[in-house]
Scaffold this active site. Structure first.
Site, PDB file in Angstrom:
ATOM      1  N   HIS A 129     -21.178  -2.351 -34.038  1.00 37.50           N
ATOM      2  CA  HIS A 129     -21.515  -3.048 -35.281  1.00 37.50           C
ATOM      3  C   HIS A 129     -22.204  -2.037 -36.215  1.00 37.50           C
ATOM      4  CE1 HIS A 129     -22.222  -6.099 -38.066  1.00 37.50           C
ATOM      5  NE2 HIS A 129     -23.077  -6.885 -37.426  1.00 37.50           N
ATOM      6  N   GLN A 132     -24.358  -2.913 -39.581  1.00 38.78           N
ATOM      7  CA  GLN A 132     -25.647  -3.525 -39.280  1.00 38.78           C
ATOM      8  C   GLN A 132     -26.729  -2.457 -39.090  1.00 38.78           C
ATOM      9  OE1 GLN A 132     -26.539  -6.949 -38.791  1.00 38.78           O
ATOM     10  NE2 GLN A 132     -28.582  -6.067 -38.706  1.00 38.78           N
ATOM     11  N   ARG A 292     -28.980  -5.636 -45.565  1.00 35.79           N
ATOM     12  CA  ARG A 292     -27.528  -5.517 -45.397  1.00 35.79           C
ATOM     13  C   ARG A 292     -26.858  -5.284 -46.755  1.00 35.79           C
ATOM     14  NH1 ARG A 292     -24.811  -7.462 -40.915  1.00 35.79           N
ATOM     15  NH2 ARG A 292     -23.102  -6.302 -41.864  1.00 35.79           N
TER      16      ARG A 292
HETATM   17  N1   CP Z   1     -25.624  -9.728 -38.422  1.00 39.42           N
HETATM   18  C1   CP Z   1     -24.387 -10.092 -38.787  1.00 39.42           C
HETATM   19  O1   CP Z   1     -23.441  -9.306 -38.764  1.00 39.42           O
HETATM   20  O2   CP Z   1     -24.286 -11.372 -39.203  1.00 39.42           O
HETATM   21  P1   CP Z   1     -22.941 -12.166 -39.549  1.00 39.42           P
HETATM   22  O3   CP Z   1     -22.240 -12.438 -38.252  1.00 39.42           O
HETATM   23  O4   CP Z   1     -23.441 -13.421 -40.201  1.00 39.42           O
HETATM   24  O5   CP Z   1     -22.115 -11.323 -40.463  1.00 39.42           O
HETATM   25  N1  NVA Z   2     -23.399  -9.561 -30.787  1.00 39.46           N
HETATM   26  C1  NVA Z   2     -23.148 -10.581 -31.776  1.00 39.46           C
HETATM   27  C2  NVA Z   2     -23.524 -10.073 -33.132  1.00 39.46           C
HETATM   28  C3  NVA Z   2     -23.330 -11.020 -34.271  1.00 39.46           C
HETATM   29  C4  NVA Z   2     -23.655 -10.442 -35.599  1.00 39.46           C
HETATM   30  C5  NVA Z   2     -21.679 -10.981 -31.721  1.00 39.46           C
HETATM   31  O1  NVA Z   2     -20.819 -10.107 -31.548  1.00 39.46           O
HETATM   32  O2  NVA Z   2     -21.390 -12.174 -31.834  1.00 39.46           O
END
Ligand code: CP
Ligand code: NVA
Length: 305
Positions: A129, A132, A292
């Site tokens: 990710h 983030q 973000r």
């Molecule tokens: N933290 C994050 O990526 O949130 P969303 O799933 O809401 O985009």
């Molecule tokens: N680890 C979580 C992060 C969400 C932003 C997922 O992948 O659902």
């Protein structure tokens, strides 16, 4: 050559600029300065999974920079009816300036990038990710001012967010401890890469099952959901395994007095974190979410030329 951001490692040579320039862009925006660097640029955004922050922050970032974003869900796209990822990449390459892709499978993000002539940004997949993590290190820098000698404790699942956070900590040279239940550690590859980055800074990079060891004297306590999107079938099993890894007042009493609590959100209050911690004065979760927006701006500026 185009620049994709699929992993935090795709920012390894200028990660510090992402953080510092992201903070500058936030300051400029708050001071009312206009920035039209995305004038007539379009971002295509493919979301295979739900999103609040990633979608809204990228879409708003494009608007604030004078550009435009298109939300594409497989429910409405031909990709959801069998058009290949590669063909989708080729078609979008002829129309938009970059693609943000939130995917179930990392291999599809790679395939999209390989078949696009425009930059591809990973908006979260099963392994990482990265967008983030830019916002997270902006938040830590704003709050703590530096990274060296700082102890970041991540307690929870060794998931996509954890993998990216570990790499980020390795890049900035912060000490990083991750505590997971047995069997939920990050995969070997991420541990190896993060340790090798940490060695260059002589910073700590530790994987443990003992959350006390991780949280003791921490400056930052970070967690994420126990059940990520796509893992719904494992809910019961995981909630059982993670029970004692909840971030509650007892757990954070081990951290430094001025520790900050972080969570990429969405939070499942009462599971991985209690309300008393999430809503405490140490919690920076909503600042982190706001960051973000500005993190996405620097990411867009770095890849769309
Ligand atoms: N933290 C994050 O990526 O949130 P969303 O799933 O809401 O985009
Ligand atoms: N680890 C979580 C992060 C969400 C932003 C997922 O992948 O659902």
């Amino acid at each position: 050559m185009k620049r994709d951001i699929i992993s935090v490692l795709d920012m390894k040579n200028d990660f510090g600029e992402f953080i510092d320039d992201g903070i500058k862009l936030k300051r400029n925006f708050k001071q009312g300065r206009k920035d039209s660097s995305m004038d007539r640029k379009t971002l295509g955004m493919i979301f295979e999974k739900a999103s609040t922050r990633t979608r809204v922050s990228f879409e708003t970032a494009m608007t604030q920079l004078g550009g435009h974003a298109i939300y594409l869900s497989p429910r409405d796209m031909q990709m959801g009816r069998g058009e290949t990822v590669a063909d989708t990449a080729r078609v979008l390459s002829g129309m938009v300036d970059a693609i943000l892709y939130r995917a179930f499978e990392h291999k599809n993000v790679v395939e999209l990038a390989e078949n696009s002539s425009i930059p591809v940004i990973n908006g979260l997949d099963d392994l990482e990710h990265p967008t983030q993590i830019v916002a997270d290190f902006m938040t830590i820098k704003e709050r703590k001012g530096h990274f060296s000698g700082l102890k970041i404790a991540y307690v929870g699942d060794g998931n996509n967010t954890a993998n990216s956070l570990m790499l980020g900590a390795g890049l900035v040279g912060a000490d990083f401890w991750i505590a997971t239940p047995e069997g939920y550690e990050p995969s070997e590859r991420f541990i190896r890469d993060s340790k090798s980055l940490a060695r260059k800074h002589k910073s700590e990079m530790e994987v443990t099952n003992d959350y006390r060891e991780a949280v003791r004297n921490a400056d930052v306590v970070y967690t994420d959901v126990w059940v990520s999107m796509g893992e719904e079938k494992e809910k019961e099993k995981k909630e059982k395994a993670f029970k004692s890894y909840q971030i509650n007042e007892k757990m954070v009493s081990l951290a430094k007095k001025d520790y900050i609590f972080m969570h990429c959100l969405p939070a499942h209050r009462g599971l991985e974190v209690t309300n008393r911690v999430a809503d405490s004065k140490n919690s920076v979760i909503f600042e982190e979410a706001e960051n973000r927006l500005h993190a996405e701006k620097i990411i867009l500026k770095k890849v769309i030329r």
